[in-house]
Design a protein around this motif. Structure first.
Motif, PDB file in Angstrom:
ATOM      1  N   TYR A   1       0.806  -1.228   0.000  1.00 29.27           N
ATOM      2  CA  TYR A   1       0.000   0.000   0.000  1.00 29.27           C
ATOM      3  C   TYR A   1       0.840   1.278   0.000  1.00 29.27           C
ATOM      4  CZ  TYR A   1      -3.377   3.470   1.660  1.00 29.27           C
ATOM      5  OH  TYR A   1      -4.165   4.583   1.798  1.00 29.27           O
ATOM      6  N   GLU A   2       1.943   1.321   0.738  1.00 32.16           N
ATOM      7  CA  GLU A   2       2.675   2.574   0.952  1.00 32.16           C
ATOM      8  C   GLU A   2       3.409   3.073  -0.288  1.00 32.16           C
ATOM      9  OE1 GLU A   2       3.258  -0.206   2.632  1.00 32.16           O
ATOM     10  OE2 GLU A   2       2.963   0.083   4.798  1.00 32.16           O
ATOM     11  N   VAL A   3       4.031   2.170  -1.048  1.00 30.35           N
ATOM     12  CA  VAL A   3       4.953   2.554  -2.116  1.00 30.35           C
ATOM     13  C   VAL A   3       4.330   3.440  -3.190  1.00 30.35           C
ATOM     14  CG1 VAL A   3       6.430   1.657  -3.973  1.00 30.35           C
ATOM     15  CG2 VAL A   3       6.482   0.603  -1.707  1.00 30.35           C
ATOM     16  N   PRO A   4       3.093   3.176  -3.681  1.00 31.51           N
ATOM     17  CA  PRO A   4       2.532   4.061  -4.712  1.00 31.51           C
ATOM     18  C   PRO A   4       2.474   5.525  -4.276  1.00 31.51           C
ATOM     19  CG  PRO A   4       1.221   2.069  -4.533  1.00 31.51           C
ATOM     20  CD  PRO A   4       2.198   2.036  -3.397  1.00 31.51           C
ATOM     21  N   PHE A   5       2.065   5.778  -3.035  1.00 29.40           N
ATOM     22  CA  PHE A   5       1.916   7.153  -2.564  1.00 29.40           C
ATOM     23  C   PHE A   5       3.271   7.816  -2.303  1.00 29.40           C
ATOM     24  CE2 PHE A   5      -1.968   4.917  -1.349  1.00 29.40           C
ATOM     25  CZ  PHE A   5      -2.921   5.735  -1.923  1.00 29.40           C
ATOM     26  N   ILE A   6       4.197   7.072  -1.727  1.00 32.33           N
ATOM     27  CA  ILE A   6       5.527   7.621  -1.463  1.00 32.33           C
ATOM     28  C   ILE A   6       6.221   7.987  -2.779  1.00 32.33           C
ATOM     29  CG2 ILE A   6       7.817   7.111  -0.534  1.00 32.33           C
ATOM     30  CD1 ILE A   6       6.425   5.345   1.572  1.00 32.33           C
ATOM     31  N   THR A   7       6.102   7.122  -3.777  1.00 28.38           N
ATOM     32  CA  THR A   7       6.734   7.359  -5.071  1.00 28.38           C
ATOM     33  C   THR A   7       6.207   8.632  -5.718  1.00 28.38           C
ATOM     34  OG1 THR A   7       7.009   4.980  -5.431  1.00 28.38           O
ATOM     35  CG2 THR A   7       7.146   6.406  -7.368  1.00 28.38           C
ATOM     36  N   LEU A   8       4.888   8.751  -5.793  1.00 28.46           N
ATOM     37  CA  LEU A   8       4.308   9.916  -6.458  1.00 28.46           C
ATOM     38  C   LEU A   8       4.479  11.193  -5.647  1.00 28.46           C
ATOM     39  CD1 LEU A   8       1.051   8.417  -7.996  1.00 28.46           C
ATOM     40  CD2 LEU A   8       3.197   8.953  -9.112  1.00 28.46           C
ATOM     41  N   GLY A   9       4.420  11.081  -4.336  1.00 26.57           N
ATOM     42  CA  GLY A   9       4.663  12.258  -3.497  1.00 26.57           C
ATOM     43  C   GLY A   9       6.059  12.813  -3.698  1.00 26.57           C
ATOM     44  N   CYS A  10       7.031  11.934  -3.816  1.00 29.17           N
ATOM     45  CA  CYS A  10       8.417  12.367  -4.045  1.00 29.17           C
ATOM     46  C   CYS A  10       8.584  13.002  -5.432  1.00 29.17           C
ATOM     47  CB  CYS A  10       9.373  11.187  -3.900  1.00 29.17           C
ATOM     48  SG  CYS A  10       9.555  10.602  -2.192  1.00 29.17           S
ATOM     49  N   ILE A  11       7.849  12.485  -6.430  1.00 26.18           N
ATOM     50  CA  ILE A  11       7.896  13.084  -7.769  1.00 26.18           C
ATOM     51  C   ILE A  11       7.378  14.518  -7.725  1.00 26.18           C
ATOM     52  CG2 ILE A  11       6.889  12.986 -10.085  1.00 26.18           C
ATOM     53  CD1 ILE A  11       6.935   9.943  -9.858  1.00 26.18           C
ATOM     54  N   VAL A  12       6.264  14.733  -7.026  1.00 26.84           N
ATOM     55  CA  VAL A  12       5.696  16.085  -6.918  1.00 26.84           C
ATOM     56  C   VAL A  12       6.672  17.021  -6.216  1.00 26.84           C
ATOM     57  CG1 VAL A  12       3.831  17.452  -5.912  1.00 26.84           C
ATOM     58  CG2 VAL A  12       3.312  15.256  -6.985  1.00 26.84           C
ATOM     59  N   LEU A  13       7.283  16.564  -5.125  1.00 25.57           N
ATOM     60  CA  LEU A  13       8.237  17.414  -4.389  1.00 25.57           C
ATOM     61  C   LEU A  13       9.462  17.736  -5.236  1.00 25.57           C
ATOM     62  CD1 LEU A  13       8.116  15.821  -0.814  1.00 25.57           C
ATOM     63  CD2 LEU A  13       7.109  17.977  -1.572  1.00 25.57           C
ATOM     64  N   ALA A  14       9.887  16.787  -6.073  1.00 22.44           N
ATOM     65  CA  ALA A  14      11.047  17.033  -6.933  1.00 22.44           C
ATOM     66  C   ALA A  14      10.762  18.109  -7.978  1.00 22.44           C
ATOM     67  CB  ALA A  14      11.470  15.730  -7.617  1.00 22.44           C
ATOM     68  N   LEU A  15       9.497  18.274  -8.346  1.00 18.37           N
ATOM     69  CA  LEU A  15       9.126  19.271  -9.353  1.00 18.37           C
ATOM     70  C   LEU A  15       9.019  20.687  -8.786  1.00 18.37           C
ATOM     71  CD1 LEU A  15       6.382  17.291 -11.316  1.00 18.37           C
ATOM     72  CD2 LEU A  15       8.689  17.856 -12.099  1.00 18.37           C
TER      73      LEU A  15
END
Length: 415
Positions: A152-166
């Protein structure tokens, strides 16, 4: 931003409803969790749009992205929360925070784009929908794959980090428009009859899309016996057709502004028919098949593009015709209004959809949801007929037939 945001939004579809059910949430509660995002988005979009010119578009956009990335990661931690009321409460809280930040970012992004490309608004917004569509396309299959592979955790952590990187990228490349005092009244805009009709269109289409979020994945799993990873692939039909058709429809809308009304009318009516066929409705006595289900989704994606893309430039044109001044203040109002109406539909759609799904099943629920675009399509058609009749009458009064005949006779005698 639109790409990553739509991924964060659409990633929930394939697996969150079933995960929430394990935590003690009913279908109606799942619909409320989806709808909670839209409700707070609706409430805060109006505020952000009203004060955008004073806060500054760039600051609002970047700040919204940063908070959205953080709370997306936080949503991935919710599986650690105990089942029952505590889990449900935290879902509502985190979704509300995400909605407020998303509303700020998306309202500011619309204003920045329309300010930068004032003569090609529909084309630019249509092109922007490519990235929204890509987010919708990649979100469900990526979410389903990551969920199946890593939990469950990995999808949200991955996309959250992408948004922060932008965030730092956008801080560097976006132009800065100076903050200015408000010049226009929100209520003056919303009370224009044409704007009210267009708001109904935005609400109707959004309600139809929102209805699919908590219900369609459950129907696909039950009806076609597909695993979560493949459920996301079914969503591709709608998302790909929408993202491919939107820039073409935007270009057409800018080059031929007079066809916008036809796009709005027929887009709504086609969407209504497609929703009636999505189940299909039990009165048709047609057995649902996977290929037919995907085909209808493709048609819905195209019809949504027909209706959504012309709305923003139509509202702006209506505002200019009624004395609104061109500038960031008006763009903020229109952006906030558009996002607010879309969010209101996204709130009503999942709640009503979840309720109807539990009581009547997906087939009837989809058919009933088709009533929204049917209503808005008919209302839009009636409005444009009345508007054309008034313009024709006004033109006849200003140029009576006798005057035209006299003018023709004089020109002939001079010759």
């Amino acid at each position: 931003m639109n790409f990553s945001s739509m991924m964060c939004y659409s990633i929930l579809g394939p697996f969150f409803p079933s995960e929430a059910e394990k935590k003690g949430a009913s279908n109606t509660i799942v619909g409320l969790i989806f709808g909670c995002f839209a409700l707070f988005n609706f409430l805060t979009s109006l505020i952000w749009g009203n004060y955008l010119s004073e806060i500054g578009a760039k600051f609002m956009f970047v700040a919204g992205m940063f908070v959205s990335g953080c709370v997306t990661i936080l949503f991935g931690m919710l599986d650690k929360v105990p089942s029952g009321p505590m889990f449900i409460s935290f879902c509502f809280l985190v979704r509300a925070m995400d909605a407020i930040s998303f509303a700020a970012a998306i309202t500011a992004s619309f204003s920045i784009l329309t300010k930068a490309f004032p003569t090609n608004i529909a084309t630019v917004l249509g092109s922007l929908e490519i990235f929204s569509g890509l987010g919708l396309v990649l979100g469900p299959p990526l979410g389903g794959f990551l969920y199946q592979s890593f939990g469950y955790e990995v999808p949200f952590i991955t996309l959250g980090c992408i948004v922060l990187a932008l965030v730092p990228v956008n801080m560097y490349i976006l132009p800065k428009y100076g903050s200015t005092p408000r010049k226009e009244s929100f209520w003056k805009l919303i009370l224009l009859p044409k704007v009210l009709i267009l708001c109904l269109t935005i609400f109707s289409l959004s309600a139809c899309l929102g209805f699919m979020d908590p219900t369609m994945s459950l129907f696909i799993v039950k009806k076609f016996k597909l695993p979560a990873g493949y459920v996301g692939l079914v969503f591709l039909g709608l998302a790909i057709s929408y993202s491919v058709s939107s820039p073409l429809l935007g270009l057409l809308s800018d080059k031929l502004p007079y066809i916008r009304k036809w796009l709005l009318i027929f887009g709504n009516l086609i969407t209504a028919v497609c929703l009636f066929m999505l189940g299909p409705a039990p009165v048709l006595h047609i057995e649902s098949q996977l290929w037919m289900f995907v085909l209808v989704l493709v048609l819905i994606g195209f019809s949504l593009g027909m209706s959504v893309i012309p709305v923003f430039p139509e509202i702006l044109q209506c505002a200019y015709e009624n004395g609104f001044e061109e500038g960031l203040s008006l763009l903020g109002l229109v952006s906030g209004l558009f996002n607010a109406m879309w969010s209101l539909g996204s709130f009503v759609g999942p709640i009503l959809g979840g309720f109807l799904y539990e009581k009547l099943g997906f087939e009837w629920a989809a058919a009933i949801q088709g009533g929204w675009p049917l209503l808005s399509g008919l209302a839009t058609g009636i409005f444009y007929i009345i508007e054309a009749t008034r313009k024709s009458s006004s033109s006849s009064l200003q140029n009576p037939p006798g005057d035209n005949e006299e003018r023709t006779r004089l020109m002939g005698s001079e010759t």
